[in-house]
Design a protein around this motif. Structure first.
Motif, PDB file in Angstrom:
ATOM      1  N   ASP A   1     -74.764 -46.456  34.944  1.00  0.00           N
ATOM      2  CA  ASP A   1     -74.331 -45.962  33.635  1.00  0.00           C
ATOM      3  C   ASP A   1     -75.506 -45.751  32.681  1.00  0.00           C
ATOM      4  OD1 ASP A   1     -71.665 -46.045  34.438  1.00  0.00           O
ATOM      5  OD2 ASP A   1     -71.463 -48.148  33.840  1.00  0.00           O
ATOM      6  N   GLY A   2     -76.727 -45.872  33.218  1.00  0.00           N
ATOM      7  CA  GLY A   2     -77.918 -45.644  32.407  1.00  0.00           C
ATOM      8  C   GLY A   2     -78.584 -44.327  32.777  1.00  0.00           C
ATOM      9  N   MET A   3     -79.861 -44.401  33.128  1.00  0.00           N
ATOM     10  CA  MET A   3     -80.609 -43.197  33.488  1.00  0.00           C
ATOM     11  C   MET A   3     -80.310 -42.704  34.897  1.00  0.00           C
ATOM     12  SD  MET A   3     -84.374 -44.195  32.006  1.00  0.00           S
ATOM     13  CE  MET A   3     -85.165 -43.041  33.151  1.00  0.00           C
ATOM     14  N   ALA A   4     -79.776 -43.557  35.757  1.00  0.00           N
ATOM     15  CA  ALA A   4     -79.683 -43.275  37.189  1.00  0.00           C
ATOM     16  C   ALA A   4     -79.046 -41.926  37.510  1.00  0.00           C
ATOM     17  CB  ALA A   4     -78.913 -44.390  37.897  1.00  0.00           C
ATOM     18  N   SER A   5     -78.008 -41.558  36.768  1.00  0.00           N
ATOM     19  CA  SER A   5     -77.311 -40.308  37.074  1.00  0.00           C
ATOM     20  C   SER A   5     -78.178 -39.080  36.795  1.00  0.00           C
ATOM     21  CB  SER A   5     -76.014 -40.210  36.253  1.00  0.00           C
ATOM     22  OG  SER A   5     -76.302 -40.201  34.860  1.00  0.00           O
ATOM     23  N   ARG A   6     -79.268 -39.270  36.047  1.00  0.00           N
ATOM     24  CA  ARG A   6     -80.147 -38.130  35.731  1.00  0.00           C
ATOM     25  C   ARG A   6     -81.474 -38.186  36.480  1.00  0.00           C
ATOM     26  NH1 ARG A   6     -81.989 -37.772  30.539  1.00  0.00           N
ATOM     27  NH2 ARG A   6     -81.688 -39.987  30.114  1.00  0.00           N
ATOM     28  N   VAL A   7     -81.680 -39.203  37.299  1.00  0.00           N
ATOM     29  CA  VAL A   7     -82.936 -39.337  38.034  1.00  0.00           C
ATOM     30  C   VAL A   7     -82.790 -38.671  39.397  1.00  0.00           C
ATOM     31  CG1 VAL A   7     -84.597 -40.945  39.046  1.00  0.00           C
ATOM     32  CG2 VAL A   7     -83.527 -41.478  36.845  1.00  0.00           C
ATOM     33  N   GLU A   8     -83.559 -37.621  39.628  1.00  0.00           N
ATOM     34  CA  GLU A   8     -83.463 -36.851  40.870  1.00  0.00           C
ATOM     35  C   GLU A   8     -83.982 -37.629  42.079  1.00  0.00           C
ATOM     36  OE1 GLU A   8     -82.034 -34.139  41.408  1.00  0.00           O
ATOM     37  OE2 GLU A   8     -81.833 -33.073  39.508  1.00  0.00           O
ATOM     38  N   ASN A   9     -84.942 -38.494  41.875  1.00  0.00           N
ATOM     39  CA  ASN A   9     -85.541 -39.245  42.988  1.00  0.00           C
ATOM     40  C   ASN A   9     -85.300 -40.745  42.808  1.00  0.00           C
ATOM     41  OD1 ASN A   9     -87.243 -39.321  40.730  1.00  0.00           O
ATOM     42  ND2 ASN A   9     -89.106 -39.485  41.952  1.00  0.00           N
ATOM     43  N   LEU A  10     -84.022 -41.091  42.593  1.00  0.00           N
ATOM     44  CA  LEU A  10     -83.673 -42.472  42.268  1.00  0.00           C
ATOM     45  C   LEU A  10     -84.072 -43.441  43.383  1.00  0.00           C
ATOM     46  CD1 LEU A  10     -82.320 -44.471  40.337  1.00  0.00           C
ATOM     47  CD2 LEU A  10     -80.147 -43.990  41.486  1.00  0.00           C
ATOM     48  N   SER A  11     -83.881 -43.066  44.646  1.00  0.00           N
ATOM     49  CA  SER A  11     -84.214 -43.977  45.744  1.00  0.00           C
ATOM     50  C   SER A  11     -85.679 -44.377  45.705  1.00  0.00           C
ATOM     51  CB  SER A  11     -83.877 -43.336  47.089  1.00  0.00           C
ATOM     52  OG  SER A  11     -82.483 -43.205  47.251  1.00  0.00           O
ATOM     53  N   GLU A  12     -86.555 -43.375  45.550  1.00  0.00           N
ATOM     54  CA  GLU A  12     -87.992 -43.656  45.561  1.00  0.00           C
ATOM     55  C   GLU A  12     -88.444 -44.312  44.257  1.00  0.00           C
ATOM     56  OE1 GLU A  12     -87.038 -40.167  48.133  1.00  0.00           O
ATOM     57  OE2 GLU A  12     -86.676 -40.671  46.030  1.00  0.00           O
ATOM     58  N   TRP A  13     -88.051 -43.711  43.138  1.00  0.00           N
ATOM     59  CA  TRP A  13     -88.542 -44.216  41.853  1.00  0.00           C
ATOM     60  C   TRP A  13     -87.937 -45.586  41.538  1.00  0.00           C
ATOM     61  CZ3 TRP A  13     -86.536 -44.943  36.742  1.00  0.00           C
ATOM     62  CH2 TRP A  13     -87.535 -45.145  35.775  1.00  0.00           C
ATOM     63  N   GLY A  14     -86.660 -45.766  41.902  1.00  0.00           N
ATOM     64  CA  GLY A  14     -86.020 -47.058  41.669  1.00  0.00           C
ATOM     65  C   GLY A  14     -86.706 -48.163  42.439  1.00  0.00           C
ATOM     66  N   ARG A  15     -87.131 -47.849  43.663  1.00  0.00           N
ATOM     67  CA  ARG A  15     -87.821 -48.868  44.455  1.00  0.00           C
ATOM     68  C   ARG A  15     -89.235 -49.130  43.947  1.00  0.00           C
ATOM     69  NH1 ARG A  15     -83.726 -47.496  47.319  1.00  0.00           N
ATOM     70  NH2 ARG A  15     -82.762 -49.047  48.673  1.00  0.00           N
ATOM     71  N   HIS A  16     -89.801 -48.162  43.256  1.00  0.00           N
ATOM     72  CA  HIS A  16     -91.071 -48.411  42.574  1.00  0.00           C
ATOM     73  C   HIS A  16     -90.883 -49.525  41.541  1.00  0.00           C
ATOM     74  CE1 HIS A  16     -94.605 -47.847  40.079  1.00  0.00           C
ATOM     75  NE2 HIS A  16     -93.844 -47.490  39.064  1.00  0.00           N
ATOM     76  N   ILE A  17     -89.784 -49.477  40.797  1.00  0.00           N
ATOM     77  CA  ILE A  17     -89.476 -50.515  39.812  1.00  0.00           C
ATOM     78  C   ILE A  17     -89.197 -51.846  40.509  1.00  0.00           C
ATOM     79  CG2 ILE A  17     -87.809 -51.252  38.059  1.00  0.00           C
ATOM     80  CD1 ILE A  17     -87.475 -48.354  37.270  1.00  0.00           C
ATOM     81  N   ILE A  18     -88.392 -51.801  41.573  1.00  0.00           N
ATOM     82  CA  ILE A  18     -88.029 -53.004  42.313  1.00  0.00           C
ATOM     83  C   ILE A  18     -89.279 -53.716  42.841  1.00  0.00           C
ATOM     84  CG2 ILE A  18     -86.963 -53.854  44.436  1.00  0.00           C
ATOM     85  CD1 ILE A  18     -84.917 -53.304  42.317  1.00  0.00           C
ATOM     86  N   GLU A  19     -90.182 -52.956  43.446  1.00  0.00           N
ATOM     87  CA  GLU A  19     -91.377 -53.561  44.028  1.00  0.00           C
ATOM     88  C   GLU A  19     -92.278 -54.149  42.946  1.00  0.00           C
ATOM     89  OE1 GLU A  19     -91.767 -54.209  47.194  1.00  0.00           O
ATOM     90  OE2 GLU A  19     -89.786 -53.287  47.394  1.00  0.00           O
ATOM     91  N   SER A  20     -92.302 -53.516  41.772  1.00  0.00           N
ATOM     92  CA  SER A  20     -93.086 -54.047  40.658  1.00  0.00           C
ATOM     93  C   SER A  20     -92.521 -55.389  40.199  1.00  0.00           C
ATOM     94  CB  SER A  20     -93.086 -53.048  39.497  1.00  0.00           C
ATOM     95  OG  SER A  20     -93.757 -53.578  38.376  1.00  0.00           O
ATOM     96  N   VAL A  21     -91.191 -55.478  40.086  1.00  0.00           N
ATOM     97  CA  VAL A  21     -90.551 -56.732  39.686  1.00  0.00           C
ATOM     98  C   VAL A  21     -90.750 -57.794  40.763  1.00  0.00           C
ATOM     99  CG1 VAL A  21     -88.349 -57.851  39.126  1.00  0.00           C
ATOM    100  CG2 VAL A  21     -88.850 -55.563  38.248  1.00  0.00           C
ATOM    101  N   ARG A  22     -90.633 -57.390  42.033  1.00  0.00           N
ATOM    102  CA  ARG A  22     -90.792 -58.340  43.121  1.00  0.00           C
ATOM    103  C   ARG A  22     -92.204 -58.939  43.120  1.00  0.00           C
ATOM    104  NH1 ARG A  22     -87.461 -58.154  47.142  1.00  0.00           N
ATOM    105  NH2 ARG A  22     -87.255 -55.881  47.068  1.00  0.00           N
ATOM    106  N   ALA A  23     -93.204 -58.090  42.894  1.00  0.00           N
ATOM    107  CA  ALA A  23     -94.586 -58.570  42.854  1.00  0.00           C
ATOM    108  C   ALA A  23     -94.774 -59.573  41.724  1.00  0.00           C
ATOM    109  CB  ALA A  23     -95.544 -57.395  42.686  1.00  0.00           C
ATOM    110  N   ARG A  24     -94.094 -59.337  40.613  1.00  0.00           N
ATOM    111  CA  ARG A  24     -94.205 -60.255  39.477  1.00  0.00           C
ATOM    112  C   ARG A  24     -93.573 -61.599  39.795  1.00  0.00           C
ATOM    113  NH1 ARG A  24     -91.596 -57.771  34.428  1.00  0.00           N
ATOM    114  NH2 ARG A  24     -92.238 -55.892  35.567  1.00  0.00           N
ATOM    115  N   THR A  25     -92.427 -61.584  40.488  1.00  0.00           N
ATOM    116  CA  THR A  25     -91.765 -62.848  40.821  1.00  0.00           C
ATOM    117  C   THR A  25     -92.573 -63.650  41.838  1.00  0.00           C
ATOM    118  OG1 THR A  25     -90.439 -61.854  42.598  1.00  0.00           O
ATOM    119  CG2 THR A  25     -89.488 -61.860  40.392  1.00  0.00           C
ATOM    120  N   LEU A  26     -93.264 -62.951  42.727  1.00  0.00           N
ATOM    121  CA  LEU A  26     -94.099 -63.656  43.699  1.00  0.00           C
ATOM    122  C   LEU A  26     -95.314 -64.275  43.019  1.00  0.00           C
ATOM    123  CD1 LEU A  26     -93.996 -61.158  46.710  1.00  0.00           C
ATOM    124  CD2 LEU A  26     -92.862 -63.380  46.542  1.00  0.00           C
TER     125      LEU A  26
END
Length: 284
Positions: A154-179
């Motif tokens: 319900d946020g930006m996702a419906s307008r992001v053309e490359n959600l799979s790739e760009w979303g995982r860029h965010i995920i990996e950044s958060v994961r690196a921070r938690t580690l």
């Protein structure tokens, strides 16, 4: 007896050993970094030696701990915290906030935000309204979480053309921070964010998740790169945990659209949907 005095060398020893193992540093390497001997580090980790406050700070710095983690290590050793944690609106941080406001304004017409350690929005410039277009009102209620806004359905996702790739860029950044700096709040957010992303099947041309954001807007498709800036020399926990994320156009078409949107915003006096107290230029 005070809570600080109640700590024992073994409590600190356990914490030091945990962080050293997490950083994959040997006792010898830690000793060399901290300017002491391997024997001394070994004695500390066995609880046979109680380090002085200065040594605790040197060990924490050598392990590249955050300011919050350094305070916790000092507390485990029985010492008072060294680094203050001021509210973001405290007068002591006013010069920094003013400087950040100038940076945010100077980045116009391109979006830029200042966010806290788990993605809560601290400040933004007016161009960030682009990222909030069409978002559900619940996602825009304070505290606005920019990570959730970015990939929530319900946020930006419906307008992001490359959600799979760009979303995982965010995920990996958060994961690196938690580690790097374990935080139960980040763990919970990471699990939530992962649930929003569609599956990804990387093809032979896949080059990783560091890809420009491809975002649709009324004027066409935007391609945006992001930069992250943190305060490496901060001595306040709050300041050390915030970062500035700035979006930059990846092509001429995107730059032109963003300039046109800013001209239209100024001409029409658009207010936007983000909390006004967080947007530079819209504060009372």
């Amino acid at each position: 007896m005070s809570s600080l005095a109640a700590h024992t060398p073994r409590q600190f020893a356990s914490e030091l050993r945990r962080w050293r193992n997490a950083r994959r540093v040997s006792q010898l390497e830690l000793a060399l970094r901290a300017g002491t001997t391997q024997r001394h580090v070994s004695y500390i980790e066995q609880g046979r030696s109680r380090p002085g406050r200065t040594m605790v700070v040197r060990l924490a710095e050598s392990l590249e701990l955050s300011l919050r983690e350094r305070n916790a290590l000092l507390n485990a050793a029985g010492y008072a915290p060294l680094f203050r944690e001021s509210p973001i609106d405290d007068d002591v941080l006013r010069p920094v906030r003013d400087a950040l406001d100038r940076i945010l304004e100077g980045h116009m017409p391109y979006p830029a935000v200042v966010a806290g350690p788990i993605g809560d929005l601290v400040a933004a410039n007016a161009a960030v309204e682009l990222l909030a277009v069409g978002a559900a009102p619940a996602l825009l209620e304070p505290p606005v979480n920019v990570l959730r806004l970015a990939i929530h359905p319900d946020g930006m996702a419906s307008r992001v053309e490359n959600l799979s790739e760009w979303g995982r860029h965010i995920i990996e950044s958060v994961r690196a921070r938690t580690l790097r700096s374990p935080d139960t709040r980040l763990d919970a957010l990471l699990a939530e964010l992962e649930s929003y992303l569609p599956p990804l099947s990387p093809g032979p041309d896949h080059v990783g998740f560091a890809v420009p954001l491809r975002l649709r807007c009324e004027q066409g498709e935007l391609q945006l790169m992001t930069t992250l800036t943190s305060f490496a020399t901060a001595v306040d926990v709050t300041l050390a945990e915030v970062h500035l994320e700035a979006f930059l156009p990846a092509d001429d078409a995107t730059a032109q659209i963003l300039h046109e949107r800013e001209r239209a915003r100024r001409a029409g006096g658009r207010v936007g949907s983000l909390p006004p107290e967080l947007v530079v230029g819209r504060r009372a």
